[in-house]
Design an enzyme around this catalytic site. Structure first.
Site, PDB file in Angstrom:
ATOM      1  N   ARG A   1       0.855  -1.194   0.000  1.00 36.79           N
ATOM      2  CA  ARG A   1       0.000   0.000   0.000  1.00 36.79           C
ATOM      3  C   ARG A   1       0.887   1.239   0.000  1.00 36.79           C
ATOM      4  O   ARG A   1       1.725   1.399   0.880  1.00 36.79           O
ATOM      5  CB  ARG A   1      -0.896  -0.023   1.234  1.00 36.79           C
ATOM      6  CG  ARG A   1      -1.658   1.259   1.451  1.00 36.79           C
ATOM      7  CD  ARG A   1      -2.622   1.139   2.629  1.00 36.79           C
ATOM      8  NE  ARG A   1      -3.329   2.400   2.793  1.00 36.79           N
ATOM      9  CZ  ARG A   1      -3.097   3.260   3.773  1.00 36.79           C
ATOM     10  NH1 ARG A   1      -2.199   3.004   4.710  1.00 36.79           N
ATOM     11  NH2 ARG A   1      -3.778   4.387   3.834  1.00 36.79           N
TER      12      ARG A   1
ATOM     13  N   HIS B   1      -2.773  10.987   0.918  1.00 34.49           N
ATOM     14  CA  HIS B   1      -2.201  10.746   2.242  1.00 34.49           C
ATOM     15  C   HIS B   1      -1.539  12.059   2.687  1.00 34.49           C
ATOM     16  O   HIS B   1      -0.325  12.141   2.824  1.00 34.49           O
ATOM     17  CB  HIS B   1      -1.218   9.580   2.209  1.00 34.49           C
ATOM     18  CG  HIS B   1      -0.927   8.973   3.554  1.00 34.49           C
ATOM     19  ND1 HIS B   1      -1.050   7.620   3.812  1.00 34.49           N
ATOM     20  CD2 HIS B   1      -0.521   9.524   4.713  1.00 34.49           C
ATOM     21  CE1 HIS B   1      -0.709   7.373   5.064  1.00 34.49           C
ATOM     22  NE2 HIS B   1      -0.374   8.516   5.644  1.00 34.49           N
TER      23      HIS B   1
ATOM     24  N   GLU C   1      -7.218   8.346   6.424  1.00 30.49           N
ATOM     25  CA  GLU C   1      -7.497   8.922   7.737  1.00 30.49           C
ATOM     26  C   GLU C   1      -8.049  10.348   7.719  1.00 30.49           C
ATOM     27  O   GLU C   1      -7.375  11.287   8.172  1.00 30.49           O
ATOM     28  CB  GLU C   1      -6.228   8.875   8.597  1.00 30.49           C
ATOM     29  CG  GLU C   1      -5.678   7.480   8.786  1.00 30.49           C
ATOM     30  CD  GLU C   1      -4.538   7.446   9.803  1.00 30.49           C
ATOM     31  OE1 GLU C   1      -4.037   8.515  10.157  1.00 30.49           O
ATOM     32  OE2 GLU C   1      -4.181   6.347  10.237  1.00 30.49           O
TER      33      GLU C   1
ATOM     34  N   ASN D   1      -6.968   1.472   9.875  1.00 35.61           N
ATOM     35  CA  ASN D   1      -5.661   1.618  10.519  1.00 35.61           C
ATOM     36  C   ASN D   1      -5.887   1.522  12.013  1.00 35.61           C
ATOM     37  O   ASN D   1      -6.746   2.222  12.560  1.00 35.61           O
ATOM     38  CB  ASN D   1      -5.038   2.985  10.205  1.00 35.61           C
ATOM     39  CG  ASN D   1      -4.714   3.143   8.726  1.00 35.61           C
ATOM     40  OD1 ASN D   1      -4.791   2.181   7.966  1.00 35.61           O
ATOM     41  ND2 ASN D   1      -4.355   4.348   8.327  1.00 35.61           N
TER      42      ASN D   1
ATOM     43  N   TYR E   1      -3.868   1.379  15.827  1.00 33.43           N
ATOM     44  CA  TYR E   1      -2.633   1.451  16.614  1.00 33.43           C
ATOM     45  C   TYR E   1      -2.876   1.222  18.103  1.00 33.43           C
ATOM     46  O   TYR E   1      -2.076   0.579  18.764  1.00 33.43           O
ATOM     47  CB  TYR E   1      -1.961   2.825  16.423  1.00 33.43           C
ATOM     48  CG  TYR E   1      -1.359   2.962  15.047  1.00 33.43           C
ATOM     49  CD1 TYR E   1      -0.082   2.479  14.779  1.00 33.43           C
ATOM     50  CD2 TYR E   1      -2.066   3.529  14.006  1.00 33.43           C
ATOM     51  CE1 TYR E   1       0.474   2.566  13.511  1.00 33.43           C
ATOM     52  CE2 TYR E   1      -1.524   3.620  12.726  1.00 33.43           C
ATOM     53  CZ  TYR E   1      -0.254   3.135  12.486  1.00 33.43           C
ATOM     54  OH  TYR E   1       0.296   3.211  11.237  1.00 33.43           O
TER      55      TYR E   1
ATOM     56  N   GLU F   1      -3.091  -0.340   8.106  1.00 37.13           N
ATOM     57  CA  GLU F   1      -1.897   0.035   8.887  1.00 37.13           C
ATOM     58  C   GLU F   1      -2.021  -0.557  10.275  1.00 37.13           C
ATOM     59  O   GLU F   1      -3.103  -0.541  10.863  1.00 37.13           O
ATOM     60  CB  GLU F   1      -1.769   1.560   9.065  1.00 37.13           C
ATOM     61  CG  GLU F   1      -1.349   2.307   7.848  1.00 37.13           C
ATOM     62  CD  GLU F   1      -1.208   3.821   8.097  1.00 37.13           C
ATOM     63  OE1 GLU F   1      -0.912   4.228   9.240  1.00 37.13           O
ATOM     64  OE2 GLU F   1      -1.429   4.564   7.138  1.00 37.13           O
TER      65      GLU F   1
HETATM   66  C1  BGC Z   1      -0.655   7.536   9.372  1.00 34.75           C
HETATM   67  C2  BGC Z   1       0.805   7.350   9.048  1.00 34.75           C
HETATM   68  C3  BGC Z   1       1.634   7.506  10.304  1.00 34.75           C
HETATM   69  C4  BGC Z   1       1.205   6.452  11.291  1.00 34.75           C
HETATM   70  C5  BGC Z   1       1.980   6.457  12.592  1.00 34.75           C
HETATM   71  C6  BGC Z   1      -1.091   6.940  10.680  1.00 34.75           C
HETATM   72  O1  BGC Z   1      -1.895   7.873  11.350  1.00 34.75           O
HETATM   73  O2  BGC Z   1      -1.457   7.114   8.306  1.00 34.75           O
HETATM   74  O3  BGC Z   1       1.164   8.251   8.045  1.00 34.75           O
HETATM   75  O4  BGC Z   1       2.993   7.446  10.062  1.00 34.75           O
HETATM   76  O5  BGC Z   1      -0.144   6.638  11.621  1.00 34.75           O
HETATM   77  O6  BGC Z   1       1.787   7.630  13.292  1.00 34.75           O
END
Ligand code: BGC
Length: 453
Positions: free
Chosen positions: A78, A122, A167, A295, A297, A355
């Site tokens: 991607r 992006h 995002e 995405n 995290y 992501e």
């Molecule tokens: C984004 C990336 C970023 C990653 C880590 C995401 O919000 O798409 O560009 O590097 O998080 O912060």
């Protein structure tokens, strides 16, 4: 009993990057400057005033990078296209050299059996469009579509996966509300307008896509970042605060796309800054999409706090949890939970994790030719298990892209945060596969079976 973590044979195993974060040479071959070029060149905006001028020099080293993807055994990649390379002025004349770069990249990927997944936006808006109001100008939906059509005509014969935006929440929250990301505005009245125009641009592009020849074999979707919100307690105030935080970050984008309405909480949050949007806009935004990119995290725990506007919530730190270098709590269970929630709430769309990854401190140079990053290995192990749990629960999950292939330019953090499976020595541009990269390769090679160990 040990669990079976085998993934389906047709599962996509990828890595992800974005243009401004890795390419470097942002104005080469006739490209026009972006808002990130301007923002990072304005002193005080980024860590040590670092810019993406060189980044990972991927613009010139893309073949080496595709070879690394192949070495890892990935079958998907991607990446994003930089709008200003294609339209140096944002609109008007097309820059063929810009298209040629992405065309060569796509050919290189296909030669190696790696399926491209192209994100059209992006975060690197052409500077000239920002001068016309950027995402605050309603015309941007048309500008974006013209650019998208140009890309479909150029690459639609070879690229099967397209995402409109990466995002929209971060673009709006960071770019128009907190101001920590380009274009660096901080204005409660602007944020809902930017969000709405992002969604309009997305919807219009999805609609336009259907009448192009790229749609014969191609699919179109959008990538959102989702962060499940957990209440700090069961008090009515904390529960309400959690609901607001969830509406603002997660449902603000998913509800209009899948249901054609905004969550009611947004009026509560934005007050007089929340406009009434025409019905026609909502119809345009809610065009059916082929897949959703998520995405993921971390999660957040929310507690009511009247002083923290506009949400009236404050994140509660979790001292007993593991944190990454960006101070994000490691919490894989929320990934399973959010996948199940999306599936239930929004009609079981095909989903790709577009992501997922972690920043940890890695040394600037390899020691003895090696980079050992056990914390990142563990992050991937736990999150890939969580992904498999969702699959087992019946979520229509079709692929996973690790963030990121390379250590890269982490926006306002400059080069201080490393997310790569592959280490980059910025002084020499030498790439070294980290132990997390080797681990990911072994997960792919065993189709997930190694996750049970
Ligand atoms: C984004 C990336 C970023 C990653 C880590 C995401 O919000 O798409 O560009 O590097 O998080 O912060």
């Amino acid at each position: 009993m040990t669990k079976d973590f085998r993934f389906p044979d047709n599962f996509l195993w990828g890595t992800a990057t974005s243009a401004y974060q890795i390419e470097g040479s942002p104005t080469a071959d006739g490209a026009g400057r972006s808002i990130w070029h301007r923002f990072s060149h304005t002193p005080g905006n980024t860590w040590l005033d670092q810019t993406g001028d060189i980044a990972c020099d991927h613009y010139r080293r893309y073949k080496d990078d595709v070879a690394i993807m192949a070495e890892l055994g990935t079958n998907a990649y991607r990446f994003s296209v930089s709008w200003g390379r294609i339209y140096p002025e944002g609109i008007g004349a097309v820059n063929k050299k810009g298209i040629d770069f992405y065309s060569r990249l796509v050919d290189e990927l296909l030669k190696r059996g790696i399926k491209p997944n192209v994100t059209l936006y992006h975060w690197d808006l052409p500077e000239t469009l920002d001068d016309r109001g950027g995402w605050l100008n309603r015309d941007i939906a048309e500008w974006f579509c013209d650019y998208a059509v140009t890309m479909w005509e150029a690459l639609g014969d070879r690229v099967e996966m397209w995402s409109t935006l990466n995002e929209p929440w971060v673009i709006t929250d960071g770019g128009y509300l907190s101001g920590v990301l380009a274009p660096g505005h901080s204005n409660l009245f602007e944020a809902p307008i930017a969000a709405h125009n992002l969604l309009r641009a997305h919807g219009l592009a999805v609609d336009r896509f259907r009448s192009t020849s790229a749609a014969k074999t191609g699919k179109i979707g959008i990538t959102v970042n989702l962060e499940p919100k957990y209440p700090a307690s069961q008090s009515p105030e904390d529960l309400e605060a959690t609901r607001r935080a969830d509406a603002y970050m997660n449902r603000q984008y998913l509800d209009p796309i899948f249901k054609g309405t905004y969550p009611g909480e947004l009026r509560e949050i934005f007050g007089e800054a929340w406009p009434d949007w025409p019905e026609e806009d909502m119809r345009q935004i809610s065009q059916p999409i082929d897949f959703l990119g998520i995405n993921y995290y971390t999660r957040k725990v929310e507690r009511y706090h009247p002083d923290f506007l506009p949400l009236k919530t404050k994140h509660v730190p979790q001292p007993e949890s593991f944190m990454t270098d960006t101070h994000w709590e490691v919490y894989p269970a929320a990934l399973t939970r959010v996948l199940e929630w999306v599936s239930q709430q929004y009609g079981k769309p095909p989903i790709y994790i577009t992501e997922n990854g972690a920043a940890y401190y890695d040394p600037p140079q390899a020691i003895d030719g090696k980079i050992e990053d056990p914390l990142r290995v563990e992050y991937f192990r736990q999150h890939l298990r969580a992904v498999h749990d969702a699959l087992r629960q019946g979520v229509d999950l079709r692929g996973y892209y690790a963030w990121s292939l390379l250590d890269n330019y982490e926006w306002s953090h400059g080069y201080s945060k490393r997310f790569g499976l592959v280490h980059v020595d910025y002084a020499t541009q030498k790439r070294t596969i980290k132990s997390s990269g080797r681990y990911y390769a072994s997960v792919i090679g065993s189709k997930g079976e190694i996750l049970s160990k």
